[in-house]
Design a protein around this motif. Sequence first.
Motif, PDB file in Angstrom:
ATOM      1  N   ILE A   5      32.407 -33.186   9.603  1.00  0.00           N
ATOM      2  CA  ILE A   5      30.950 -33.284   9.510  1.00  0.00           C
ATOM      3  C   ILE A   5      30.457 -34.306  10.535  1.00  0.00           C
ATOM      4  CG2 ILE A   5      30.907 -32.645   7.069  1.00  0.00           C
ATOM      5  CD1 ILE A   5      30.542 -35.612   6.414  1.00  0.00           C
ATOM      6  N   GLU A   6      29.166 -34.348  10.738  1.00  0.00           N
ATOM      7  CA  GLU A   6      28.559 -35.342  11.621  1.00  0.00           C
ATOM      8  C   GLU A   6      27.800 -36.350  10.778  1.00  0.00           C
ATOM      9  OE1 GLU A   6      25.177 -34.840  14.768  1.00  0.00           O
ATOM     10  OE2 GLU A   6      27.077 -34.344  15.765  1.00  0.00           O
ATOM     11  N   VAL A   7      28.079 -37.620  11.003  1.00  0.00           N
ATOM     12  CA  VAL A   7      27.458 -38.696  10.231  1.00  0.00           C
ATOM     13  C   VAL A   7      27.067 -39.821  11.176  1.00  0.00           C
ATOM     14  CG1 VAL A   7      28.769 -38.171   8.129  1.00  0.00           C
ATOM     15  CG2 VAL A   7      29.699 -39.787   9.789  1.00  0.00           C
ATOM     16  N   PRO A   8      26.210 -40.750  10.726  1.00  0.00           N
ATOM     17  CA  PRO A   8      25.854 -41.882  11.588  1.00  0.00           C
ATOM     18  C   PRO A   8      27.067 -42.766  11.887  1.00  0.00           C
ATOM     19  CG  PRO A   8      24.285 -41.628   9.785  1.00  0.00           C
ATOM     20  CD  PRO A   8      25.429 -40.723   9.475  1.00  0.00           C
ATOM     21  N   ARG A   9      27.102 -43.289  13.086  1.00  0.00           N
ATOM     22  CA  ARG A   9      28.165 -44.213  13.465  1.00  0.00           C
ATOM     23  C   ARG A   9      27.965 -45.537  12.714  1.00  0.00           C
ATOM     24  NH1 ARG A   9      28.865 -45.498  19.763  1.00  0.00           N
ATOM     25  NH2 ARG A   9      28.976 -43.199  19.730  1.00  0.00           N
ATOM     26  N   PRO A  10      29.022 -46.119  12.149  1.00  0.00           N
ATOM     27  CA  PRO A  10      28.862 -47.362  11.385  1.00  0.00           C
ATOM     28  C   PRO A  10      28.565 -48.551  12.301  1.00  0.00           C
ATOM     29  CG  PRO A  10      31.183 -46.839  11.610  1.00  0.00           C
ATOM     30  CD  PRO A  10      30.423 -45.656  12.163  1.00  0.00           C
ATOM     31  N   VAL A  11      27.960 -49.565  11.714  1.00  0.00           N
ATOM     32  CA  VAL A  11      27.611 -50.791  12.447  1.00  0.00           C
ATOM     33  C   VAL A  11      28.425 -51.933  11.863  1.00  0.00           C
ATOM     34  CG1 VAL A  11      25.769 -52.397  13.032  1.00  0.00           C
ATOM     35  CG2 VAL A  11      25.279 -49.942  12.886  1.00  0.00           C
ATOM     36  N   PRO A  12      29.192 -52.651  12.685  1.00  0.00           N
ATOM     37  CA  PRO A  12      30.070 -53.698  12.148  1.00  0.00           C
ATOM     38  C   PRO A  12      29.312 -54.929  11.659  1.00  0.00           C
ATOM     39  CG  PRO A  12      30.141 -53.714  14.542  1.00  0.00           C
ATOM     40  CD  PRO A  12      29.326 -52.512  14.148  1.00  0.00           C
ATOM     41  N   GLY A  13      29.752 -55.470  10.535  1.00  0.00           N
ATOM     42  CA  GLY A  13      29.204 -56.716  10.022  1.00  0.00           C
ATOM     43  C   GLY A  13      30.066 -57.880  10.470  1.00  0.00           C
ATOM     44  N   PRO A  14      29.811 -59.077   9.945  1.00  0.00           N
ATOM     45  CA  PRO A  14      30.577 -60.262  10.326  1.00  0.00           C
ATOM     46  C   PRO A  14      32.072 -60.087  10.069  1.00  0.00           C
ATOM     47  CG  PRO A  14      28.607 -60.884   9.093  1.00  0.00           C
ATOM     48  CD  PRO A  14      28.735 -59.385   8.995  1.00  0.00           C
ATOM     49  N   GLY A  15      32.881 -60.464  11.028  1.00  0.00           N
ATOM     50  CA  GLY A  15      34.331 -60.397  10.877  1.00  0.00           C
ATOM     51  C   GLY A  15      34.923 -59.022  11.098  1.00  0.00           C
ATOM     52  N   ARG A  16      34.065 -58.048  11.378  1.00  0.00           N
ATOM     53  CA  ARG A  16      34.548 -56.683  11.585  1.00  0.00           C
ATOM     54  C   ARG A  16      34.311 -56.236  13.026  1.00  0.00           C
ATOM     55  NH1 ARG A  16      35.954 -53.841   7.015  1.00  0.00           N
ATOM     56  NH2 ARG A  16      35.554 -54.937   5.065  1.00  0.00           N
ATOM     57  N   ILE A  17      35.150 -55.294  13.441  1.00  0.00           N
ATOM     58  CA  ILE A  17      35.082 -54.771  14.799  1.00  0.00           C
ATOM     59  C   ILE A  17      34.898 -53.264  14.737  1.00  0.00           C
ATOM     60  CG2 ILE A  17      36.485 -54.339  16.870  1.00  0.00           C
ATOM     61  CD1 ILE A  17      37.671 -57.104  16.522  1.00  0.00           C
ATOM     62  N   LEU A  18      34.025 -52.744  15.580  1.00  0.00           N
ATOM     63  CA  LEU A  18      33.863 -51.299  15.690  1.00  0.00           C
ATOM     64  C   LEU A  18      35.020 -50.766  16.530  1.00  0.00           C
ATOM     65  CD1 LEU A  18      32.076 -48.763  15.174  1.00  0.00           C
ATOM     66  CD2 LEU A  18      31.027 -49.217  17.411  1.00  0.00           C
ATOM     67  N   VAL A  19      35.805 -49.886  15.941  1.00  0.00           N
ATOM     68  CA  VAL A  19      36.960 -49.311  16.622  1.00  0.00           C
ATOM     69  C   VAL A  19      36.722 -47.817  16.813  1.00  0.00           C
ATOM     70  CG1 VAL A  19      39.440 -48.859  16.520  1.00  0.00           C
ATOM     71  CG2 VAL A  19      38.523 -51.010  15.609  1.00  0.00           C
ATOM     72  N   GLN A  20      36.912 -47.345  18.035  1.00  0.00           N
ATOM     73  CA  GLN A  20      36.899 -45.915  18.299  1.00  0.00           C
ATOM     74  C   GLN A  20      38.310 -45.415  18.038  1.00  0.00           C
ATOM     75  OE1 GLN A  20      35.509 -44.785  22.186  1.00  0.00           O
ATOM     76  NE2 GLN A  20      35.476 -42.605  21.678  1.00  0.00           N
ATOM     77  N   ILE A  21      38.469 -44.619  16.996  1.00  0.00           N
ATOM     78  CA  ILE A  21      39.790 -44.185  16.551  1.00  0.00           C
ATOM     79  C   ILE A  21      40.309 -43.080  17.467  1.00  0.00           C
ATOM     80  CG2 ILE A  21      41.150 -43.330  14.620  1.00  0.00           C
ATOM     81  CD1 ILE A  21      39.816 -46.019  14.049  1.00  0.00           C
ATOM     82  N   ALA A  22      41.523 -43.255  17.960  1.00  0.00           N
ATOM     83  CA  ALA A  22      42.153 -42.225  18.783  1.00  0.00           C
ATOM     84  C   ALA A  22      43.056 -41.334  17.936  1.00  0.00           C
ATOM     85  CB  ALA A  22      42.954 -42.866  19.914  1.00  0.00           C
ATOM     86  N   VAL A  23      43.970 -41.966  17.214  1.00  0.00           N
ATOM     87  CA  VAL A  23      44.927 -41.237  16.381  1.00  0.00           C
ATOM     88  C   VAL A  23      45.113 -41.987  15.080  1.00  0.00           C
ATOM     89  CG1 VAL A  23      47.249 -40.237  16.245  1.00  0.00           C
ATOM     90  CG2 VAL A  23      46.137 -40.473  18.471  1.00  0.00           C
ATOM     91  N   SER A  24      45.175 -41.246  13.989  1.00  0.00           N
ATOM     92  CA  SER A  24      45.513 -41.806  12.689  1.00  0.00           C
ATOM     93  C   SER A  24      46.713 -41.015  12.167  1.00  0.00           C
ATOM     94  CB  SER A  24      44.321 -41.706  11.729  1.00  0.00           C
ATOM     95  OG  SER A  24      44.619 -42.327  10.497  1.00  0.00           O
ATOM     96  N   ALA A  25      47.109 -41.286  10.947  1.00  0.00           N
ATOM     97  CA  ALA A  25      48.247 -40.578  10.362  1.00  0.00           C
ATOM     98  C   ALA A  25      47.867 -40.112   8.969  1.00  0.00           C
ATOM     99  CB  ALA A  25      49.470 -41.484  10.309  1.00  0.00           C
ATOM    100  N   VAL A  26      48.653 -39.194   8.450  1.00  0.00           N
ATOM    101  CA  VAL A  26      48.482 -38.727   7.079  1.00  0.00           C
ATOM    102  C   VAL A  26      49.487 -39.457   6.204  1.00  0.00           C
ATOM    103  CG1 VAL A  26      48.583 -36.737   5.531  1.00  0.00           C
ATOM    104  CG2 VAL A  26      47.685 -36.474   7.862  1.00  0.00           C
TER     105      VAL A  26
END
Length: 314
Positions: A19-40
Motif C-alpha cells: 500500500i502507499e502511506v505517508p513517509r514517517p517523520v523521525p522524533g528525538p533520538g530516531r533516524i529516518l532510514v531508507q530500507i533496502a533489504v529486510s528479512a522474514v
Amino acid sequence: MNAMRALAVDTVNHRSRVIEVPRPVPGPGRILVQIAVSAVNEMDVQVRAGGWASQVKGFRRAGPVLTGFEFVGTARTDGARIRAGQRVIGYCHVLNGPRVHAEFACVDERDMVAIPDTLGDEAAAALVVMGLTAIEVLERIRPLTPGQRCLVIGAAGGVGAYAVQLAASRGARVTAICSAVNADWVGMQGATEVRPYETEPRYRKGDRFDLILDAPAKSSFAEASPYLSRDGTFVSSNPTHDLGAFVRAAFGRKRAGWLMMLRTDPAKLARLVALYEAGVLKPVIDSVFDVSNADAAFERFETRAKQGRVLLRL
C-alpha cells in the motif's frame, strides 16, 4: 515525495499487499532510514497468521506496517553517531519497536550501526538477527573450546547455520541435525557430522555434548539432559515450550538457556560486522523476494528444506 510503499498484512485472511502511506517523520533520538533489504522472521510469519495479538495492537497504533524488525538501509537524517548517507544495519526492539517492511522507517539510533561498503545489502540483511543470536549463544551463554562437542538442531536455518560456522571456527566438533536434502550444504558450513532428521535419531547412545542448541525448539531439557556432558548446556529458541527446564537445571551442573534477543546495541552489531570481515560468519541466503511478492517469502520461510535466510527487497 512524502509517500512510501509499505507492506500491510491481513491477519484474518493471512495475506499481504503493498500500500502507499505517508513517509514517517523521525522524533528525538530516531533516524529516518531508507530500507533496502529486510528479512522474514518467525515472528513475522506468526503475526501474518494472527498471532502476537497484543503486540499487533500496539503496532497498529503506529501505522499499517506489522512485520519486519531487522534491516539494512541508508540513513536519510543525522543522529549523534550516524550521518545522513551512511549505510546502516540493525534491528528494532522485537516487541515494541517500529516495523520495517516498508521503504522508510524511523529507528532508534541505538539499534543500528554504520557498515562498510564491503558488506552488501543482502549479505548484511541475512546476518542481522540470526548472526547476532548465534554470537550470543557461542560467545556469552556457552563459549566452546577446541575439541568440545556441539549439537545444532535446525542447522540449515539462519541461527543454526551461523552457530555451525561459529562453533567450527572455535575448533569445536559440530554435529548437525537437518533435512537430508541439506546435509551436504550444512557440512560445508563446518559440521563434522550431519544427521538427517528423516532417517536418524536426534540423539544416540553415548552422545555427550557440551552444548545442544535447539534452534527450532523441537527438543526439551529433559530429553536432552542425558546427552549433555557433566556441565553441558541446553539452549532453546523458545523457553515457553519448556519452562520447567530452568527449575530442573537449577539443581544440577547441567544448564538450560534461551536465545531470544529483544534488542541489540552498537557494540553487538559491530562484533557481527567484525566476524563477517574476519571470514568467520558467511551470510547464508536461501532466497530474495520483492516486497510485492511477500506472501511467497512468508511461505518459503515455512519450508523446512530452506537453506539460510529468506529476504525481502524493499
